[in-house]
Design a protein around this motif. Sequence first.
Motif, PDB file in Angstrom:
ATOM      1  N   GLN A   3       0.829  -1.208   0.000  1.00 34.62           N
ATOM      2  CA  GLN A   3       0.000   0.000   0.000  1.00 34.62           C
ATOM      3  C   GLN A   3       0.863   1.258   0.000  1.00 34.62           C
ATOM      4  OE1 GLN A   3      -3.250   0.086  -0.510  1.00 34.62           O
ATOM      5  NE2 GLN A   3      -3.215   2.311  -0.513  1.00 34.62           N
ATOM      6  N   LEU A   4       1.969   1.235   0.722  1.00 35.72           N
ATOM      7  CA  LEU A   4       2.878   2.375   0.747  1.00 35.72           C
ATOM      8  C   LEU A   4       3.473   2.611  -0.637  1.00 35.72           C
ATOM      9  CD1 LEU A   4       4.343   4.564   2.349  1.00 35.72           C
ATOM     10  CD2 LEU A   4       6.079   2.862   2.915  1.00 35.72           C
ATOM     11  N   ARG A   5       3.910   1.547  -1.289  1.00 35.03           N
ATOM     12  CA  ARG A   5       4.465   1.676  -2.643  1.00 35.03           C
ATOM     13  C   ARG A   5       3.397   2.177  -3.609  1.00 35.03           C
ATOM     14  NH1 ARG A   5       7.683  -2.897  -6.161  1.00 35.03           N
ATOM     15  NH2 ARG A   5       5.647  -3.684  -6.694  1.00 35.03           N
ATOM     16  N   HIS A   6       2.196   1.665  -3.480  1.00 39.23           N
ATOM     17  CA  HIS A   6       1.082   2.100  -4.330  1.00 39.23           C
ATOM     18  C   HIS A   6       0.813   3.586  -4.127  1.00 39.23           C
ATOM     19  CE1 HIS A   6      -2.823   1.954  -6.375  1.00 39.23           C
ATOM     20  NE2 HIS A   6      -3.241   2.716  -5.396  1.00 39.23           N
ATOM     21  N   SER A   7       0.746   4.032  -2.886  1.00 41.16           N
ATOM     22  CA  SER A   7       0.486   5.446  -2.598  1.00 41.16           C
ATOM     23  C   SER A   7       1.597   6.340  -3.146  1.00 41.16           C
ATOM     24  CB  SER A   7       0.359   5.668  -1.089  1.00 41.16           C
ATOM     25  OG  SER A   7      -0.768   4.992  -0.588  1.00 41.16           O
ATOM     26  N   ALA A   8       2.843   5.919  -2.963  1.00 46.12           N
ATOM     27  CA  ALA A   8       3.966   6.710  -3.463  1.00 46.12           C
ATOM     28  C   ALA A   8       3.904   6.814  -4.982  1.00 46.12           C
ATOM     29  CB  ALA A   8       5.286   6.078  -3.031  1.00 46.12           C
ATOM     30  N   ALA A   9       3.641   5.717  -5.658  1.00 43.53           N
ATOM     31  CA  ALA A   9       3.566   5.727  -7.116  1.00 43.53           C
ATOM     32  C   ALA A   9       2.402   6.597  -7.591  1.00 43.53           C
ATOM     33  CB  ALA A   9       3.413   4.304  -7.639  1.00 43.53           C
ATOM     34  N   ALA A  10       1.278   6.532  -6.906  1.00 47.72           N
ATOM     35  CA  ALA A  10       0.125   7.353  -7.285  1.00 47.72           C
ATOM     36  C   ALA A  10       0.437   8.835  -7.124  1.00 47.72           C
ATOM     37  CB  ALA A  10      -1.088   6.967  -6.452  1.00 47.72           C
ATOM     38  N   HIS A  11       1.095   9.207  -6.043  1.00 51.45           N
ATOM     39  CA  HIS A  11       1.462  10.616  -5.827  1.00 51.45           C
ATOM     40  C   HIS A  11       2.452  11.089  -6.893  1.00 51.45           C
ATOM     41  CE1 HIS A  11      -0.729  11.349  -2.187  1.00 51.45           C
ATOM     42  NE2 HIS A  11      -0.181  10.305  -1.592  1.00 51.45           N
ATOM     43  N   LEU A  12       3.412  10.242  -7.235  1.00 51.06           N
ATOM     44  CA  LEU A  12       4.366  10.608  -8.280  1.00 51.06           C
ATOM     45  C   LEU A  12       3.658  10.779  -9.619  1.00 51.06           C
ATOM     46  CD1 LEU A  12       7.329   8.247  -7.340  1.00 51.06           C
ATOM     47  CD2 LEU A  12       7.215  10.736  -7.044  1.00 51.06           C
ATOM     48  N   GLY A  13       2.726   9.894  -9.904  1.00 50.80           N
ATOM     49  CA  GLY A  13       1.959  10.000 -11.152  1.00 50.80           C
ATOM     50  C   GLY A  13       1.142  11.276 -11.204  1.00 50.80           C
ATOM     51  N   GLU A  16       2.950  14.307 -12.206  1.00 53.46           N
ATOM     52  CA  GLU A  16       3.426  14.252 -13.586  1.00 53.46           C
ATOM     53  C   GLU A  16       4.899  13.862 -13.699  1.00 53.46           C
ATOM     54  OE1 GLU A  16       2.185  17.605 -15.963  1.00 53.46           O
ATOM     55  OE2 GLU A  16       0.386  17.837 -14.752  1.00 53.46           O
ATOM     56  N   VAL A  17       5.349  13.036 -12.764  1.00 54.48           N
ATOM     57  CA  VAL A  17       6.709  12.503 -12.825  1.00 54.48           C
ATOM     58  C   VAL A  17       6.734  11.485 -13.966  1.00 54.48           C
ATOM     59  CG1 VAL A  17       8.398  11.103 -11.569  1.00 54.48           C
ATOM     60  CG2 VAL A  17       7.118  12.901 -10.382  1.00 54.48           C
ATOM     61  N   PRO A  18       7.759  11.527 -14.828  1.00 54.00           N
ATOM     62  CA  PRO A  18       7.827  10.574 -15.946  1.00 54.00           C
ATOM     63  C   PRO A  18       7.793   9.121 -15.476  1.00 54.00           C
ATOM     64  CG  PRO A  18       9.449  12.311 -16.235  1.00 54.00           C
ATOM     65  CD  PRO A  18       8.871  12.477 -14.853  1.00 54.00           C
ATOM     66  N   LEU A  19       7.193   8.289 -16.305  1.00 52.99           N
ATOM     67  CA  LEU A  19       7.024   6.872 -15.976  1.00 52.99           C
ATOM     68  C   LEU A  19       8.341   6.195 -15.619  1.00 52.99           C
ATOM     69  CD1 LEU A  19       5.171   4.405 -15.769  1.00 52.99           C
ATOM     70  CD2 LEU A  19       5.566   4.031 -18.204  1.00 52.99           C
ATOM     71  N   GLN A  20       9.414   6.516 -16.328  1.00 52.33           N
ATOM     72  CA  GLN A  20      10.701   5.885 -16.051  1.00 52.33           C
ATOM     73  C   GLN A  20      11.163   6.178 -14.623  1.00 52.33           C
ATOM     74  OE1 GLN A  20      10.059   7.845 -18.668  1.00 52.33           O
ATOM     75  NE2 GLN A  20      10.534   6.702 -20.509  1.00 52.33           N
ATOM     76  N   LEU A  21      10.911   7.389 -14.142  1.00 48.00           N
ATOM     77  CA  LEU A  21      11.310   7.723 -12.781  1.00 48.00           C
ATOM     78  C   LEU A  21      10.412   7.049 -11.750  1.00 48.00           C
ATOM     79  CD1 LEU A  21      12.190  11.496 -13.242  1.00 48.00           C
ATOM     80  CD2 LEU A  21      13.739   9.544 -13.112  1.00 48.00           C
ATOM     81  N   VAL A  22       9.129   6.936 -12.057  1.00 53.35           N
ATOM     82  CA  VAL A  22       8.225   6.201 -11.159  1.00 53.35           C
ATOM     83  C   VAL A  22       8.697   4.755 -11.055  1.00 53.35           C
ATOM     84  CG1 VAL A  22       5.860   5.365 -10.801  1.00 53.35           C
ATOM     85  CG2 VAL A  22       6.246   7.693 -11.640  1.00 53.35           C
ATOM     86  N   MET A  23       9.072   4.170 -12.184  1.00 58.86           N
ATOM     87  CA  MET A  23       9.556   2.787 -12.181  1.00 58.86           C
ATOM     88  C   MET A  23      10.826   2.661 -11.346  1.00 58.86           C
ATOM     89  SD  MET A  23       8.970   1.667 -16.138  1.00 58.86           S
ATOM     90  CE  MET A  23       9.846   0.129 -15.918  1.00 58.86           C
ATOM     91  N   GLY A  24      11.717   3.628 -11.479  1.00 62.71           N
ATOM     92  CA  GLY A  24      12.952   3.579 -10.707  1.00 62.71           C
ATOM     93  C   GLY A  24      12.708   3.689  -9.216  1.00 62.71           C
ATOM     94  N   LYS A  25      11.818   4.570  -8.836  1.00 62.97           N
ATOM     95  CA  LYS A  25      11.545   4.777  -7.410  1.00 62.97           C
ATOM     96  C   LYS A  25      10.823   3.584  -6.791  1.00 62.97           C
ATOM     97  CE  LYS A  25      11.626   7.227  -3.710  1.00 62.97           C
ATOM     98  NZ  LYS A  25      12.891   7.340  -3.000  1.00 62.97           N
ATOM     99  N   THR A  26       9.889   2.998  -7.526  1.00 61.63           N
ATOM    100  CA  THR A  26       9.098   1.895  -6.976  1.00 61.63           C
ATOM    101  C   THR A  26       9.715   0.528  -7.273  1.00 61.63           C
ATOM    102  OG1 THR A  26       7.724   1.789  -8.971  1.00 61.63           O
ATOM    103  CG2 THR A  26       6.946   3.192  -7.160  1.00 61.63           C
ATOM    104  N   ARG A  27      10.776   0.534  -8.072  1.00 57.66           N
ATOM    105  CA  ARG A  27      11.481  -0.686  -8.471  1.00 57.66           C
ATOM    106  C   ARG A  27      10.623  -1.632  -9.293  1.00 57.66           C
ATOM    107  NH1 ARG A  27      15.251  -1.870  -3.197  1.00 57.66           N
ATOM    108  NH2 ARG A  27      16.344   0.102  -3.301  1.00 57.66           N
TER     109      ARG A  27
END
Length: 59
Positions: A3-13, A16-27
């Motif tokens: 849930q924490l990873r999901h929330s972080a990814a949703a906030h980054l999205g 408007e953080v680029p998808l590649q950076l969201v992928m890097g942050k969430t692994r």
Amino acid sequence: MHQLRHSAAAHLGEAEVPLQLVMGKTRHTNPRTAMRYVKPGAEAIAKVTEVLAPRRRTH
């Protein structure tokens, strides 16, 4: 933890953080998985529309 990873990814999205950076942050290694969290809002879509069809300005 998920849930924490999901929330972080949703906030980054939403930010408007680029998808590649969201992928890097969430692994996430698969773009399809990360794309679940990156949903453009109306404002982001309006920005893209403006790039594709800029309004003519009158002087």
